[in-house]
Write an enzyme that holds these catalytic residues in place. Structure first.
Site, mmCIF file in Angstrom:
data_model
loop_
_atom_site.group_PDB
_atom_site.id
_atom_site.type_symbol
_atom_site.label_atom_id
_atom_site.label_comp_id
_atom_site.label_asym_id
_atom_site.label_seq_id
_atom_site.Cartn_x
_atom_site.Cartn_y
_atom_site.Cartn_z
ATOM 1 C CD GLU A 142 -2.524 -1.153 2.184
ATOM 2 O OE1 GLU A 142 -2.332 -0.260 3.104
ATOM 3 O OE2 GLU A 142 -3.077 -2.210 2.438
ATOM 4 C CE LYS A 144 4.959 5.560 7.556
ATOM 5 N NZ LYS A 144 4.392 6.854 7.834
ATOM 6 C CG ASP A 146 3.909 12.703 4.828
ATOM 7 O OD1 ASP A 146 3.975 12.641 6.401
ATOM 8 O OD2 ASP A 146 4.449 13.700 4.156
ATOM 9 C CE1 TYR A 273 -7.875 7.443 -0.733
ATOM 10 C CE2 TYR A 273 -6.840 9.581 0.426
ATOM 11 C CZ TYR A 273 -7.641 8.811 -0.877
ATOM 12 O OH TYR A 273 -7.978 9.611 -1.859
ATOM 13 C CE LYS A 361 9.546 7.070 5.938
ATOM 14 N NZ LYS A 361 10.039 7.242 6.866
ATOM 15 C CB CYS A 455 38.651 34.747 -16.114
ATOM 16 S SG CYS A 455 38.017 32.783 -16.501
ATOM 17 C CB CYS A 458 41.270 32.489 -19.170
ATOM 18 S SG CYS A 458 40.279 34.165 -19.425
ATOM 19 C CB CYS A 473 35.308 35.979 -18.718
ATOM 20 S SG CYS A 473 36.926 36.114 -19.030
ATOM 21 C CB CYS A 478 37.385 33.016 -21.830
ATOM 22 S SG CYS A 478 37.502 31.949 -19.807
HETATM 23 S S1 IVH Z 1 -0.614 0.180 8.341
HETATM 24 C C1 IVH Z 1 1.167 -1.055 13.028
HETATM 25 N N1 IVH Z 1 -0.685 1.005 6.142
HETATM 26 O O1 IVH Z 1 1.685 5.049 9.340
HETATM 27 C C2 IVH Z 1 0.184 0.820 12.709
HETATM 28 N N2 IVH Z 1 0.099 2.658 8.019
HETATM 29 O O2 IVH Z 1 4.510 5.125 10.268
HETATM 30 C C3 IVH Z 1 -0.782 0.249 11.595
HETATM 31 N N3 IVH Z 1 0.156 4.738 7.418
HETATM 32 O O3 IVH Z 1 0.515 4.985 12.271
HETATM 33 C C4 IVH Z 1 -0.309 0.721 9.761
HETATM 34 N N4 IVH Z 1 -0.787 5.036 5.388
HETATM 35 O O4 IVH Z 1 -0.795 6.755 10.154
HETATM 36 C C5 IVH Z 1 -0.598 1.850 7.485
HETATM 37 N N5 IVH Z 1 -1.289 2.213 4.601
HETATM 38 C C6 IVH Z 1 -0.618 2.770 4.800
HETATM 39 C C7 IVH Z 1 -0.511 3.624 6.290
HETATM 40 C C8 IVH Z 1 -0.164 3.406 7.187
HETATM 41 C C9 IVH Z 1 -0.063 5.476 5.947
HETATM 42 C C10 IVH Z 1 1.179 5.542 8.931
HETATM 43 C C11 IVH Z 1 0.049 5.746 9.573
HETATM 44 C C12 IVH Z 1 0.492 4.629 11.153
HETATM 45 C C13 IVH Z 1 2.486 5.144 10.155
HETATM 46 C C14 IVH Z 1 2.793 4.699 10.436
#
Ligand code: IVH
Length: 730
Positions: A142, A144, A146, A273, A361, A455, A458, A473, A478
């Site tokens: 999935e 991650k 932010d 989400y 990451k 320069c 040169c 220059c 040059c």
């Molecule tokens: S599973 C064990 N899936 O990342 C925690 N977390 O650094 C279960 N996060 O606190 C997390 N996208 O807020 C999971 N697809 C994803 C995620 C996700 C973002 C965040 C989540 C968690 C943090 C951990």
């Protein structure tokens, strides 16, 4: 639709009674109708909300939806007792709070371990295999997100509570704020049995899920994010109101959910989400869990992917490293989850993070590094451009060693000094850029950046036209002279850097990356990727070619320096003299030793060599007496360039094949694989089919396979067909 009540005030009591009786039955009748209409409106509005905010599709216009909402609001004003908490009108409203209530989580909210490289991921997999040898290598990947983790509780299908992560054990009740988030349903959708069956649940499991959803409590966890556009709009508003800008979308989400007035939250765009579903639902896999969340009406990521084995995980991750800018929200990695949930309890939790998932990451796009020096590049028009020479650093997945400072104005704006610690940014394929200076880290030893008086190429005078930012220059040729000397250095009879012709040299000069021959050996991948038409592959190949050119035969080296009157023949004679005079027998000799030797030679010593006259001798000696030239040689030495005194014709063109391990990947154009293998073997080399740490060379043809990635991972020397042929001497 609205019914006025004020007319009742001026009539007599008896009439009122009759009217009331009539009114009561009529009112009841109307109320009954209104109730039906309200239910229908709620359903319709909710359906469109779901399509729009969860499924990203729009069937009716915003105006039409607004009109439905207004009608519902009108009816609810008339019959306030018909307002239910899951009515779409209840998203905004509620009184402002003076503080948030603390709520204990049903299960601790955990965090994730981080991985930064393929090696970290392989180590993770090895740990999993140790604990669960029969673990199927099926991962659910999935993105991650932010944002901010939150938990949602639904009772009997209805939204009941939203809690922040807090310290993982206790969070804050932010329900009234979350109710304003359109992608959070106020009532869960009840999945149909056949929908559940298609997710792989049997009839009993499907029945029990429906029963739990209808009669019990469900907890959903996921991430609350603010899309980039909404973040930009919000910052614009902040700016107009004279408020300080928010640093990033994540901070914006955190700041928003902590607003005590839900109306402020309703005014901002947040999206939720889901990725976690608690409870005893008989789920088999993460994929199934996400499927069920979707059926419950929760927004889930469409980008999720089932991957079999780490290779597929790497592909998924690499794809998103390069394409994350196409998403409407921020992501900072990929969460790789063991798909079969039955293994989750076997693998367990260490401290506050589970073993069965990991955050792989994305490379950091902002890092800090130090400015070691500033060099001034002379451009085609004679303009001097300052370039910061940086402590090499990984940013956006590649190493960067320099960043243009553009001009004096930029130096003034950044207030940058030599020795400063700076924030360097490289997002996507964008040119690395210094964004700011961390002046709190100054020691007092930092030096002001000064525009050179003459320069750096040169020595001609440097001047600034009135009203212009740029310094120039004063010599008209040059740039051309400098370019010629750089092209001469890399040319075939010179040190022969494959892939470096006049065009690329010019490109490198224009970007301020190369100004003197030693700069070629300072190039890092990240520097090259910022150039137009420079793919990862082209950059890797060029760096490899430069690396391969770091051992230079003496005669080529002398010729490549471009000393006036010293051609290939003379270079050869001079090299021969060195070998004899110093009775060299070793494989390598340092540039500094050669420099010392040449600096001591007098014109008379040189004229003693047959075929060398006074002009050539004079030119050579004067070159070796110039401080600037001696400095370049010192830099080359520092950068790892060494000389090979073996000048016997022929051998300097060939590398050693004997005893070396070769792996071939992709197709070669000039020779068949069989031919290539036979040639290697004939010269005493070995050919294997897999890349390992014992591999000396990976020969890269077109359309290479996974061996290429592995070789990169292991740091194996990668050569293209041309370099390969050279090594073979063909
Ligand atoms: S599973 C064990 N899936 O990342 C925690 N977390 O650094 C279960 N996060 O606190 C997390 N996208 O807020 C999971 N697809 C994803 C995620 C996700 C973002 C965040 C989540 C968690 C943090 C951990």
């Amino acid at each position: 639709m609205s019914v006025g009540r004020s007319g009742l005030l001026s009539v007599t009591p008896s009439i009122i009674l009759i009217f009331k009786l009539n009114m009561n039955s009529e009112f009841r009748h109307k109320k009954k109708q209104a109730k039906k209409r309200i239910e229908k409106l709620k359903e319709e509005i909710n359906h469109h909300r779901y399509l729009y905010h969860v499924k990203d599709t729009q069937v009716i216009s915003d105006a039409a939806l607004d009109s439905l909402k207004q009608e519902l609001e009108g009816l609810e004003t008339l019959y306030p007792d018909l307002i239910t908490p899951d009515s779409p009108t209840q998203r905004v409203g509620g009184e402002a709070l003076d503080k948030f209530r603390k709520v204990e989580h049903s299960e601790n909210m955990l965090s994730l371990f981080d991985a930064f490289s393929r090696e970290d991921m392989r180590d993770w997999e090895a740990r999993l295999k140790k604990l669960a040898p029969d673990l199927p290598l099926h991962y659910f990947c999935e993105l991650k997100l932010d944002g901010l983790a939150i938990a949602l509780r639904y009772q009997k299908q209805r939204f009941a509570l939203a809690i922040t992560r807090g310290d993982g054990r206790v969070g804050e009740d932010i329900s009234s704020n979350i109710k304003t988030v359109e992608s959070v349903p106020l009532r869960l959708r009840l999945p149909e049995t056949k929908e559940l069956r298609s997710l792989g649940f049997d009839r009993t499991a499907a029945g029990s899920i429906r029963k739990i959803a209808l009669e019990d409590e469900l907890e959903i966890r996921g991430e609350l994010v603010m899309p980039y556009q909404a973040f930009k709009d919000l910052n614009k508003k902040f700016e107009q109101a004279g408020k300080p800008r928010l640093a990033n979308p994540r901070n914006a989400v955190a700041g928003t959910v902590r607003q005590l007035d839900p109306k402020i939250v309703a005014d901002r765009t947040l999206e939720f989400y889901g990725f976690e579903l608690l409870g005893n639902l008989g789920l088999v896999s993460q994929e199934q869990k996400v499927g069920l969340l979707d059926l419950l009406g929760i927004k889930v990521l469409g980008e999720n992917k089932s991957c079999f084995g780490l290779e597929e995980v790497f592909q998924f991750r690499d794809y998103w490293v390069n394409n994350k800018h196409k998403l409407s929200f921020g992501t900072d990695g990929v969460v790789v989850k063991v798909d079969r949930v039955k293994y989750w309890s076997v693998l367990g939790v260490v401290g506050k993070a589970p073993r069965y998932m990991i955050a792989y990451k994305f490379p950091a796009e902002q890092v800090t590094t130090k400015v070691k020096n500033v060099s001034w590049q002379v451009g085609r028009t004679g303009v001097l451009t300052p370039t910061a020479l940086l402590e090499p650093v990984q940013v956006g997945g590649v190493t960067v060693s320099r960043a243009s400072l553009h001009n004096q104005d930029e130096i003034d704006r950044l207030q940058i000094k030599i020795g400063d610690t700076v924030i360097l940014e490289r997002a996507g394929d964008v040119i690395p850029k210094i964004v700011s200076v961390l002046d709190n880290l100054r020691t007092g030893q930092e030096k002001t950046i000064k525009v050179p008086q003459t320069c750096p190429r040169c020595d001609s005078r440097v001047f600034r036209k009135k009203g212009e930012v740029a310094y120039r220059c004063s010599s008209s040729d040059c740039y051309a002279v400098n370019k010629e000397s750089l092209v001469h250095w890399v040319s075939k009879p010179g040190v022969d850097i494959v892939g470096l012709g006049e065009k690329v040299v010019e490109q490198l000069m224009r970007a301020g990356l190369v100004n003197s021959i030693s700069d070629f050996y300072r190039l890092k991948k990240g520097d090259l990727l910022s150039l137009e038409r420079f793919s990862h592959k082209a950059a890797t190949n060029l760096l490899q070619a430069i690396e391969n050119s770091k051992v230079i035969t003496l005669s080529r080296f002398i010729y490549a320096l471009g000393i006036p009157y010293i051609g290939q023949e003379t270079s050869f004679l001079l090299a021969k003299k060195v070998v004899t005079d110093l009775s060299l027998s070793q494989d390598r000799i340092s540039i500094l030793e050669i420099r010392k030797y040449f600096s001591r030679l007098s014109p008379a010593d040189l004229e003693a060599i047959p075929d060398i006259g006074p002009v050539v001798a004079g030119s050579f000696c004067s070159w070796f007496s110039e401080e600037k030239n001696l400095l370049v040689l010192e830099e080359l030495d520092k950068l790892g360039v060494v000389l090979s005194p073996d000048i016997k014709a022929g051998r300097d063109e060939k590398g050693d094949v004997e005893g070396k391990n070769f792996v071939l990947t992709g197709s070669l154009s000039g020779l068949t694989r069989e031919d290539a293998k036979n040639k290697i073997k004939k010269l005493g080399g070995k050919v294997s089919s897999t890349v390992s740490k014992n591999t000396d060379y990976l020969v890269l043809g077109t359309d290479p396979g996974s061996k290429y990635d592995k070789a990169k991972d292991l740091g194996v020397v990668i050569i293209d067909e041309e370099q390969f042929k050279k090594i073979l001497g063909i």
